[in-house]
Design a protein around this motif. Sequence first.
Motif, mmCIF file in Angstrom:
data_model
loop_
_atom_site.group_PDB
_atom_site.id
_atom_site.type_symbol
_atom_site.label_atom_id
_atom_site.label_comp_id
_atom_site.label_asym_id
_atom_site.label_seq_id
_atom_site.Cartn_x
_atom_site.Cartn_y
_atom_site.Cartn_z
ATOM 1 N N CYS A 136 54.254 -25.685 46.891
ATOM 2 C CA CYS A 136 53.924 -25.044 48.155
ATOM 3 C C CYS A 136 52.421 -25.207 48.362
ATOM 4 O O CYS A 136 51.702 -25.586 47.435
ATOM 5 C CB CYS A 136 54.314 -23.563 48.148
ATOM 6 N N GLN A 137 51.960 -24.928 49.554
ATOM 7 C CA GLN A 137 50.524 -24.976 49.829
ATOM 8 C C GLN A 137 49.998 -23.560 49.869
ATOM 9 O O GLN A 137 50.397 -22.759 50.710
ATOM 10 C CB GLN A 137 50.256 -25.678 51.164
ATOM 11 N N TRP A 148 40.898 -22.944 57.232
ATOM 12 C CA TRP A 148 42.319 -22.657 57.113
ATOM 13 C C TRP A 148 43.142 -23.295 58.234
ATOM 14 O O TRP A 148 44.279 -23.722 58.004
ATOM 15 C CB TRP A 148 42.573 -21.152 57.054
ATOM 16 N N LEU A 152 46.196 -25.678 57.441
ATOM 17 C CA LEU A 152 47.513 -25.271 57.922
ATOM 18 C C LEU A 152 48.173 -26.387 58.722
ATOM 19 O O LEU A 152 49.385 -26.605 58.617
ATOM 20 C CB LEU A 152 47.372 -24.019 58.793
ATOM 21 N N ASN A 157 51.081 -32.235 54.515
ATOM 22 C CA ASN A 157 51.739 -31.161 53.763
ATOM 23 C C ASN A 157 52.936 -30.575 54.507
ATOM 24 O O ASN A 157 53.430 -29.497 54.156
ATOM 25 C CB ASN A 157 50.736 -30.030 53.484
ATOM 26 N N VAL A 162 53.885 -23.131 53.542
ATOM 27 C CA VAL A 162 52.565 -22.533 53.365
ATOM 28 C C VAL A 162 52.749 -21.101 52.881
ATOM 29 O O VAL A 162 53.566 -20.362 53.424
ATOM 30 C CB VAL A 162 51.779 -22.517 54.697
ATOM 31 N N ASN A 185 49.337 -22.085 64.376
ATOM 32 C CA ASN A 185 50.285 -22.934 63.649
ATOM 33 C C ASN A 185 50.826 -23.993 64.624
ATOM 34 O O ASN A 185 51.979 -23.960 65.038
ATOM 35 C CB ASN A 185 51.417 -22.078 63.066
ATOM 36 N N ARG A 189 54.466 -25.178 60.996
ATOM 37 C CA ARG A 189 54.721 -25.161 59.554
ATOM 38 C C ARG A 189 55.594 -23.968 59.188
ATOM 39 O O ARG A 189 55.556 -22.910 59.843
ATOM 40 C CB ARG A 189 53.390 -25.044 58.783
ATOM 41 N N ILE A 191 56.013 -20.894 57.134
ATOM 42 C CA ILE A 191 55.027 -20.025 56.486
ATOM 43 C C ILE A 191 55.739 -18.888 55.761
ATOM 44 O O ILE A 191 56.598 -18.211 56.333
ATOM 45 C CB ILE A 191 54.034 -19.439 57.506
#
Length: 396
Positions: A136-137, A148, A152, A157, A162, A185, A189, A191
Amino acid sequence: MLLHNVHIANQNEVSDIHLSGEKIVSLVNADNEVIEEDAITFTNAVAIPGLINSHDHLDFNLFPQLGDVVYDNYQEWAEHIHSVYKKEIDEVLQIPQALRAEWGLYKNLLCGVTTVVDHGVEHSFDQPVIEVFQHCQSLHSVAFEKNWRMKLNNISNLQKPVVIHTGEGIDASAYDEIKTLLSNNYIKRKIVAVHGIAMTSMQATKFKALVWCPASNYFMFGQTANISQLKKLTPVLFGSDSTLTASWDIWQQIRIARKDGSLTDKELFESLTSAPAEVWKMKELGKIAKNQQADIVVADKGNHEGWDAVLSITPEMILLVIKRGEIQLFDESLLQQIEEQHISLKDFKQVSVNGAIKYVRGNIHQLITSIRSYHPQAIIPVEIVQIKSPSYVHTH
């Protein structure tokens, strides 16, 4: 290996669990099983899947709990502890990060955690005693993660979820932080939010999951997220956080969550087993069933039944921890049976956990000694116990 005569979590019948290699190959009623030579027999014991701790900072588990007031948000907490507890922080940071992170593994193992999701920089471990999930990131937070937005929205990725602290506070800024995160975002992504104390129902629908760390939340803010509502809108996973803000004992934290009452006993158990296995795409974990990975914890039931037998566990009650079919920890009451399996004890060291002697894989003695060479007063909740003589030990 056969685990004979165990109660499966919240089931009445007594079962036998047969392991081969890394897998569970059968699960049958104990009355119907022919006892094999490689059996470990239990009396009054409960078996559960190895716990999945969905949030920890492995290298932060030698800190004492820091903070002495109710804070509005995590920025206020961080500013306060760095000004008031500078000495305590500097003492722990003298210990090399690799040693601190390795202790984080043992902290989890001693509680029956076999998989931990580590938040922060990736660590490299040589033969770790538990599984470390790092697919995971990790972003710290909107306030403390540099660049960030760029991280993100990094398309390289995109396939990784995330994981980020967000809404960690009880003031308007905590709610606004979640709003800011979601509005930035751009590439949508997936999250996973950590804490989410200020999270609203509408915001919850935008997250892949929420990691709930109730002990940490109550310590810092005197309250936690509205889990009874949020659980209807996004999966809720359980996280311990580190000893900076919570006890080292995840079972103590589980009982804080149980007292909170936002999750049923079944939901609370699943937040540590099947739910994170689903969210983190580790579907071979989280259940005791045929063809599942053999990550299993066996503990003394005491005089408890049903969910009480599981949710009343303490570290000293843990009798056996198996990861990928291999014993990582066992109680001294099983010593003779372990020896009869011709399992070498040369890879195990003894420690006392609240007065109970546990045999733990790896050189935990050397680790504790090394940590204390940097910080003699480091808070380590186990004591070294020396094995008297290895002469009676069977080896392969």
